[in-house]
Enzyme design. Structure first.
Site, mmCIF file in Angstrom:
data_model
loop_
_atom_site.group_PDB
_atom_site.id
_atom_site.type_symbol
_atom_site.label_atom_id
_atom_site.label_comp_id
_atom_site.label_asym_id
_atom_site.label_seq_id
_atom_site.Cartn_x
_atom_site.Cartn_y
_atom_site.Cartn_z
ATOM 1 N N ARG A 130 34.291 37.916 43.434
ATOM 2 C CA ARG A 130 34.635 36.919 42.426
ATOM 3 C C ARG A 130 36.089 37.061 41.986
ATOM 4 O O ARG A 130 36.692 38.106 42.155
ATOM 5 C CB ARG A 130 33.698 37.054 41.221
ATOM 6 C CG ARG A 130 33.726 38.396 40.576
ATOM 7 C CD ARG A 130 32.572 38.576 39.574
ATOM 8 N NE ARG A 130 32.784 39.783 38.806
ATOM 9 C CZ ARG A 130 33.376 39.816 37.617
ATOM 10 N NH1 ARG A 130 33.801 38.698 37.072
ATOM 11 N NH2 ARG A 130 33.548 40.954 36.976
ATOM 12 N N THR A 131 36.638 35.963 41.444
ATOM 13 C CA THR A 131 38.040 35.943 41.048
ATOM 14 C C THR A 131 38.235 36.758 39.775
ATOM 15 O O THR A 131 37.605 36.492 38.767
ATOM 16 C CB THR A 131 38.499 34.500 40.775
ATOM 17 O OG1 THR A 131 38.234 33.719 41.924
ATOM 18 C CG2 THR A 131 39.985 34.461 40.482
ATOM 19 N N LEU A 132 39.105 37.748 39.843
ATOM 20 C CA LEU A 132 39.381 38.576 38.676
ATOM 21 C C LEU A 132 40.703 38.186 38.020
ATOM 22 O O LEU A 132 40.835 38.219 36.811
ATOM 23 C CB LEU A 132 39.423 40.050 39.065
ATOM 24 C CG LEU A 132 38.110 40.628 39.563
ATOM 25 C CD1 LEU A 132 38.331 42.041 40.064
ATOM 26 C CD2 LEU A 132 37.066 40.622 38.472
ATOM 27 N N ASN A 167 32.719 33.505 38.119
ATOM 28 C CA ASN A 167 33.595 33.404 39.291
ATOM 29 C C ASN A 167 34.418 32.129 39.167
ATOM 30 O O ASN A 167 34.217 31.177 39.933
ATOM 31 C CB ASN A 167 32.748 33.391 40.569
ATOM 32 C CG ASN A 167 33.612 33.398 41.802
ATOM 33 O OD1 ASN A 167 34.803 33.741 41.746
ATOM 34 N ND2 ASN A 167 33.043 33.014 42.945
#
Lengths: 210, 236
Positions: free
Chosen positions: B13-15, B117
């Site tokens: 997922r996008t952090l 996400n």
């Protein structure tokens, strides 16, 4: 984030009001965002809190009401909608809708009713309520003006106000004008919905824009 | 979903964003909508890419401008291309207007946020359909609204005040462009991720036009900048 909403129940009417400011941090995103939605003929909901969650909640309830109408061939009553809202909120008990709601309308006897909620669905029928950042400023004032009887009394005394419709509207306008002075998140414009036997009416009032 | 905040799942997922675009500013004017965005793609503090098209047309009636993670914007364009394709395949004479596209985007952004996400963008969606002008915005957490003028990121802090003062109904095209250029110039002076290469996009009932890239004239000879340490010798 949407910030302040109020509802007052009368003998045969209900007043629901919310400001139209939407803000994030110290910025104002827009001065003209409605937080009030008419879910059914006699149910109107105003919500403060995280805007995306509020909007999602409004859509879920509107969809559920549509299904109800298909299945029962009638509109949901306000107490029924109140229960539905509570259940919908509790359904996401472990990832809540960050929404603080007041539901206003007319019950099956035509009397004004107001239901007030927390973010996970705990609710109660009351004579009046305020939610959001301005609630701490408005609720003490309404307590003083509307002299709500103690909920501990037996037999239970009705909490709906004996004020007339126009007096209640004036009271709401005063509440918001005052809250706007001291709460940075409240202001721009006030949207008032009045629900009574003859239908629904919308009114607007300008508030300070600073 | 059982390790929502787990370290293993983090790779899925996008952090944080990597290549980002800065502000987009949009206004309604007499004939439709005007959008402005520069062409910069920053890689942290490096101005890595200087020809990134951050505004694209969507279907016949809409235009999207994106700030934030550029790769997520490209992903959003894939979603939108599919949306418009299915819309066209109905072949029923109807086509999605800006309201519909904005609503779709809002749902996508909100649902991604709920799954932890997000698509790391702030989007501006504008368009005209059947004479009705529409200008809205949605960001990575799903917050959305429509207004006569919108901006993302730094634009909210620097451009919206200018627009609140100087926007009015029925701006002509020239007035609108001048107003947008004023906003973009302030952003150029004060936003470190801004680059002096911008495009203006126009959408009217007739269709979409995105201008060729051009740059703004800047002025640095203000007296206060000439001798900045006068009165405070030794400072910089």
């Amino acid at each position: 984030m949407c910030r302040t909403c109020v509802a007052i129940a009368g003998a045969d009417y209900c007043v629901i009001a919310a400001d139209t400011r939407m803000s994030t941090g110290y910025s104002i995103l827009t001065r003209d965002y409605s937080k009030i939605i008419q879910l059914a003929d006699k149910s109107v909901m105003a919500s403060s809190g995280f805007q995306a969650d509020v909007r999602a909640l409004q859509k879920v309830l509107a969809a559920r009401h549509l299904i109800y109408q298909h299945q029962h061939n009638k509109q949901m009553s306000c107490p029924a909608m109140a229960q539905l809202l509570s259940n919908t909120l509790y359904y996401k008990r472990f990832f809540p809708y960050y929404a603080f709601n007041v539901l206003g309308g007319l019950d099956s006897e035509g009397k004004g009713c107001v239901f007030t909620y927390d973010a996970v669905g705990s609710y109660e029928r009351v004579g009046y309520s305020a939610q959001g950042s301005g609630s701490t400023l408005i609720t003490p004032f309404l307590d003083n003006q509307l002299k709500s009887p103690s909920p501990l009394l037996l037999p239970a005394k009705d909490a709906v106000t004996p004020l007339s419709e126009s007096e209640a509207i004036d009271l709401v306008k005063t509440c918001f004008a005052s809250a706007t002075e001291r709460d940075i998140y409240t202001g721009d414009k006030l949207e008032i919905l009045v629900l009574n036997a003859s239908g629904i009416r919308r009114e607007y009032m300008e508030l300070r824009k600073d | 979903m059982n390790n929502l905040i787990g370290s293993d799942a983090d790779s899925q997922r996008t952090l944080y964003p990597y290549v980002t675009g800065t502000s987009v500013v949009g206004i309604k004017y007499k004939d439709g909508i005007l959008l402005a965005a520069d062409m910069g793609g920053s890689y942290g503090s490096t101005l890595r890419y200087k020809t990134v098209e951050r505004m694209k047309s969507v279907g016949k009636h809409s235009i999207i401008g994106a700030s934030g993670e550029i790769s997520d914007f490209q992903e959003i364009m894939r979603y939108l291309d599919e949306l418009i394709l299915y819309d066209n395949m109905w072949d029923d004479g109807n086509s999605f207007g800006p309201k519909e596209v904005h609503n779709y985007l809002t749902r996508v952004m909100y649902n991604r946020r709920n799954k932890f996400n997000p698509l790391w963008n702030s989007l501006v969606l504008g368009g005209v359909k059947n004479g009705q002008k529409y200008l809205g915005t949605v960001n990575m957490i799903g917050v959305h609204y429509e207004d006569n003028h919108v901006a993302t990121g730094f634009g909210n802090h620097l451009s919206r005040p200018i627009l609140r003062d100087e926007w009015h109904e029925n701006l002509t095209f020239e007035e609108g462009v001048k107003l947008l250029e004023k906003c973009m110039r302030v952003l150029l002076y004060r936003d470190r991720s801004a680059v002096n290469k911008l495009q203006i996009a126009k959408i009217t009932e007739e269709g979409v036009t995105i201008s060729q890239p051009y740059s703004l004239k800047t002025f640095w000879n203000f007296a206060a900048f000439q001798n900045p340490t006068v009165g405070a010798e030794g400072s910089w």
